[in-house]
Design a protein around this motif. Sequence first.
Motif, PDB file in Angstrom:
ATOM      1  N   GLN A 124     -63.272 -39.208-139.463  1.00 48.28           N
ATOM      2  CA  GLN A 124     -64.864 -39.528-139.793  1.00 48.28           C
ATOM      3  C   GLN A 124     -65.323 -38.565-140.710  1.00 48.28           C
ATOM      4  OE1 GLN A 124     -66.981 -36.985-136.777  1.00 48.28           O
ATOM      5  NE2 GLN A 124     -65.297 -35.871-136.469  1.00 48.28           N
ATOM      6  N   PHE A 125     -64.419 -38.188-141.648  1.00 55.68           N
ATOM      7  CA  PHE A 125     -64.909 -37.336-142.731  1.00 55.68           C
ATOM      8  C   PHE A 125     -64.595 -37.984-143.994  1.00 55.68           C
ATOM      9  CE2 PHE A 125     -64.086 -34.087-139.643  1.00 55.68           C
ATOM     10  CZ  PHE A 125     -65.495 -33.626-139.586  1.00 55.68           C
ATOM     11  N   ASP A 126     -63.906 -39.188-144.027  1.00 56.14           N
ATOM     12  CA  ASP A 126     -63.500 -40.154-145.007  1.00 56.14           C
ATOM     13  C   ASP A 126     -64.752 -40.709-145.936  1.00 56.14           C
ATOM     14  OD1 ASP A 126     -60.857 -39.928-144.324  1.00 56.14           O
ATOM     15  OD2 ASP A 126     -60.874 -41.963-143.691  1.00 56.14           O
ATOM     16  N   ARG A 149     -60.943 -45.628-150.189  1.00 56.19           N
ATOM     17  CA  ARG A 149     -61.354 -44.538-149.282  1.00 56.19           C
ATOM     18  C   ARG A 149     -60.631 -43.300-149.703  1.00 56.19           C
ATOM     19  NH1 ARG A 149     -58.343 -42.674-144.333  1.00 56.19           N
ATOM     20  NH2 ARG A 149     -56.523 -44.229-144.760  1.00 56.19           N
ATOM     21  N   VAL A 150     -61.590 -42.076-149.738  1.00 57.74           N
ATOM     22  CA  VAL A 150     -61.243 -40.801-149.992  1.00 57.74           C
ATOM     23  C   VAL A 150     -60.848 -39.961-148.776  1.00 57.74           C
ATOM     24  CG1 VAL A 150     -61.597 -39.105-151.514  1.00 57.74           C
ATOM     25  CG2 VAL A 150     -62.524 -41.346-152.353  1.00 57.74           C
ATOM     26  N   ALA A 151     -59.771 -39.527-148.620  1.00 58.36           N
ATOM     27  CA  ALA A 151     -59.464 -38.682-147.405  1.00 58.36           C
ATOM     28  C   ALA A 151     -60.003 -37.288-147.578  1.00 58.36           C
ATOM     29  CB  ALA A 151     -58.275 -38.591-147.003  1.00 58.36           C
ATOM     30  N   PRO A 152     -60.474 -36.574-146.605  1.00 47.30           N
ATOM     31  CA  PRO A 152     -60.764 -35.136-146.913  1.00 47.30           C
ATOM     32  C   PRO A 152     -59.926 -34.224-147.700  1.00 47.30           C
ATOM     33  CG  PRO A 152     -60.771 -35.454-144.574  1.00 47.30           C
ATOM     34  CD  PRO A 152     -60.613 -36.749-145.185  1.00 47.30           C
ATOM     35  N   PHE A 153     -58.706 -34.425-147.204  1.00 48.32           N
ATOM     36  CA  PHE A 153     -57.747 -33.462-147.829  1.00 48.32           C
ATOM     37  C   PHE A 153     -57.427 -33.714-149.427  1.00 48.32           C
ATOM     38  CE2 PHE A 153     -53.464 -31.430-148.639  1.00 48.32           C
ATOM     39  CZ  PHE A 153     -53.644 -30.212-147.883  1.00 48.32           C
ATOM     40  N   PHE A 154     -57.861 -34.745-149.851  1.00 42.97           N
ATOM     41  CA  PHE A 154     -57.808 -34.887-151.358  1.00 42.97           C
ATOM     42  C   PHE A 154     -58.715 -33.941-151.931  1.00 42.97           C
ATOM     43  CE2 PHE A 154     -59.636 -36.736-155.148  1.00 42.97           C
ATOM     44  CZ  PHE A 154     -58.396 -37.125-155.875  1.00 42.97           C
ATOM     45  N   TRP A 155     -60.095 -33.689-151.568  1.00 48.98           N
ATOM     46  CA  TRP A 155     -60.858 -32.492-152.222  1.00 48.98           C
ATOM     47  C   TRP A 155     -60.145 -31.497-151.933  1.00 48.98           C
ATOM     48  CZ3 TRP A 155     -63.461 -35.479-154.981  1.00 48.98           C
ATOM     49  CH2 TRP A 155     -64.052 -36.687-154.496  1.00 48.98           C
ATOM     50  N   ILE A 156     -59.440 -31.115-150.753  1.00 48.22           N
ATOM     51  CA  ILE A 156     -58.864 -29.585-150.436  1.00 48.22           C
ATOM     52  C   ILE A 156     -57.762 -29.462-151.418  1.00 48.22           C
ATOM     53  CG2 ILE A 156     -57.689 -28.249-148.838  1.00 48.22           C
ATOM     54  CD1 ILE A 156     -59.345 -29.748-146.462  1.00 48.22           C
ATOM     55  N   ALA A 157     -56.945 -30.448-151.604  1.00 49.44           N
ATOM     56  CA  ALA A 157     -55.827 -30.274-152.473  1.00 49.44           C
ATOM     57  C   ALA A 157     -56.390 -30.083-153.917  1.00 49.44           C
ATOM     58  CB  ALA A 157     -55.001 -31.617-152.525  1.00 49.44           C
ATOM     59  N   LEU A 185     -57.144 -42.256-151.644  1.00 53.40           N
ATOM     60  CA  LEU A 185     -57.003 -40.898-152.395  1.00 53.40           C
ATOM     61  C   LEU A 185     -56.803 -40.065-151.314  1.00 53.40           C
ATOM     62  CD1 LEU A 185     -59.667 -41.185-155.205  1.00 53.40           C
ATOM     63  CD2 LEU A 185     -57.373 -42.067-155.236  1.00 53.40           C
ATOM     64  N   TYR A 186     -55.766 -39.276-151.438  1.00 46.30           N
ATOM     65  CA  TYR A 186     -55.397 -38.260-150.173  1.00 46.30           C
ATOM     66  C   TYR A 186     -54.476 -37.290-151.032  1.00 46.30           C
ATOM     67  CZ  TYR A 186     -50.900 -40.333-148.987  1.00 46.30           C
ATOM     68  OH  TYR A 186     -49.625 -40.888-148.967  1.00 46.30           O
TER      69      TYR A 186
END
Length: 252
Positions: free
Chosen positions: A10-12, A23-31, A80-81
């Motif tokens: 739900q955070f994509d 689609r940008v997965a949330p862990f992409f930003w964390i990484a 993106l992830y």
Amino acid sequence: MILGEPPRTQFDINFSLFGFPVRVAPFFWIAAVLLGYGSTEGDPPLLLAWILAVGISILIHELGHAFAFRYFGSHCHIVLYHFGGLAVPDSHSMNARDPYRQIAISFAGPVAQLSGALLMVISLLLLGYSVPLGGFVGNLLPIIDAPSPPLSVFWFVLYFLYISVYWSLLNLLPIYPLDGGQISRELFVIFSRTDGIKNSLLLSVFTAGAVALFALTNRDSYLMIMFGMLAYSSYQTLQAYTGRGSGYGRGW
């Protein structure tokens, strides 16, 4: 080792670009934060510039793959992830496997990323600014007596060029699952259908191990860990492929 598409959350972040669903997965930003926190010392403006540079550069890379898929008649979407991204072709639009087609698609990502860096360099030179790019590639650029770009964009330009040039060059190394590893696999298969995949995996193990050793001697812990893991992953895949492991068949 072929990285699969991560599950949706739900955070994509979802949008469309040039007709490609992204689609940008949330862990992409964390990484991205984890990768850039040390070099930016956690300074918010610098960290934001780093994250923006990572996002745009990786997106350009995946768009290169996506346009190549489109050229060969396949529809695809972009994800993106983690520490990169994927251009995922739709299964119903995939054509018969062709190694030359696969090589072209794999090359398209790094070429797009390097082209983005080249456009940035040309733009800076035309505007009368110096190019903030170090390393051996930076040494190849013409030396001009010019001011640096305005501080408001300097760090973004610096990070964007670094990521677009050096990450794309690393990505072309013949290591699974990088683009260079995919290219290497197809070339080996073209010239040796019986041992092609095995030889490409052997090259992947030795190349990744050499890069990890180089990183160790230069005290680059991140690069050492990353390529050490890639070497081990390629070794595991090689063992499984040659029948000395478990959980894999020979139908790569």
